[in-house]
Design an enzyme around this catalytic site. Sequence first.
Site, short mmCIF file in Angstrom:
data_model
loop_
_atom_site.label_atom_id
_atom_site.label_comp_id
_atom_site.label_asym_id
_atom_site.label_seq_id
_atom_site.Cartn_x
_atom_site.Cartn_y
_atom_site.Cartn_z
CB SER A 65 2.44 -24.10 69.95
OG SER A 65 1.72 -25.23 70.38
CB ALA A 66 5.55 -25.67 73.43
CG HIS B 266 -2.69 -25.72 69.26
ND1 HIS B 266 -2.50 -25.74 67.89
CD2 HIS B 266 -1.45 -25.78 69.81
CE1 HIS B 266 -1.19 -25.82 67.64
NE2 HIS B 266 -0.54 -25.84 68.77
N GLY C 263 6.14 -27.46 70.05
CA GLY C 263 6.49 -28.88 70.09
C GLY C 263 5.96 -29.42 71.40
CD GLU D 215 -5.14 -25.05 65.44
OE1 GLU D 215 -5.69 -25.20 64.34
OE2 GLU D 215 -4.44 -25.92 65.99
#
Lengths: 244, 244
Positions: free
Chosen positions: A119-120, A156, A86, A191
């Site tokens: 991700s985060a 990413h 997020g 990714e």
Amino acid sequence: MKLLLLSNSSAPGRGYLDHAREVIAGHLAGVRELLFVPYALADHDGYTAKVAAFMDGLGVRVRGVHTAGDPRALVSGAQAVFIGGGNSFRLLKSLQERGLVTAIAQRVREDGVPYMGSSAGTNMACPTLRTTNDMPIVQPASFDALGLVPFQINPHYLDPDPASAHMGETREERLTQFLEENDVPVLGLREGTWLRRTGEALELGGVASGARLFTAGAEPVEYAPGADLSRLLTATARFDHRTA
Amino acid sequence: MKLLLLSNSSAPGRGYLDHAREVIAGHLAGVRELLFVPYALADHDGYTAKVAAFMDGLGVRVRGVHTAGDPRALVSGAQAVFIGGGNSFRLLKSLQERGLVTAIAQRVREDGVPYMGSSAGTNMACPTLRTTNDMPIVQPASFDALGLVPFQINPHYLDPDPASAHMGETREERLTQFLEENDVPVLGLREGTWLRRTGEALELGGVASGARLFTAGAEPVEYAPGADLSRLLTATARFDHRTA
């Protein structure tokens, strides 16, 4: 230390986390309940339910860290921790305000509790937030993160698009700017890829496009899935080396 | 107050700042020497030379703010100020360390000195850094910027690409996350557009694609060049309203 750091949580045409189902199952082998950290998104309950639906297929129960009055108590008892993606600024600020940066890092580092990030959540495993792609929508007290690896990751990671008319910086240009200010290796995780750390061993996994390693004063280097990246665990990080 | 806030400095197939030559000439009418702030890039001399080459065509001399032992003295005597693009975290940190955030804001606000910004320099004119697209390669002491307008701008605003397989957030998703945390209007300035403030009047200029305004709890609104956006100058900014 046992880490699974995913570049992203969703692949085109696949359900949430589905592209990494097998490696997640291996990482969480023996875990009955997973502590989930939903702070990167605004809807904590909805996000936790989404993770629970996926983990149910692996026979793992999920508890949201936001459901306790004292989230640190949940961390102390956790069998495994997953920090979801997020906005990484919102995530880090939330962790800081609740005293969870140190609490989670200690549990993973000292007690060997498996850590998973996407991700985060993968940004959080680095020494700092400095190679996130996210917008700084809120201001954390500091950019210092959990530091479970001594180098930086760019999730990413996206190759330059020669067809684009967009005049903003490419990802490679941004990382080059990072290396102008910091002498710290950055691994660009495309990714569909991930990193797995087991003790002092670090391996790249996922799709064939792999990862791209950026180091100050050297050409970037490509790595394919299966690559042994353990030497990154002994990297020396010198932040702000230009002004230091 | 006289502001010219450009989304970007380069358009495809055009030289540096060339797409905005006419509006820049108008903004700097009567100015013989421009004070340039190059801190967003690492090469201050090279960056200043590039700006000087463009401004030479307008009959305006350029001095780099980095060429003085006390940059604040140069700000005090400046006829006009231009803050160039690059990395906005590096830029803001440099301005803070040299006491230039307040110095430049005062000169523009109180003495009516024309201010021009492109990309990161346009971010600086906002209350905070929170809607930059840049990577947080260094940590500024605070995200607070010059506050020459009371709303946020997102430069290089980019519409979602339906053909993209990239699973990272779109720009609109990022700005939606910003609005989850802050009740502050954000103007997405597409490439080739700019804002001109003269006193209490604010006008959009540039290419036909224009700008997109994001406000909490409302659908985004499109504006075309020539649009009168003066009401944004009376906007009330409530940062961190969700946690406040």
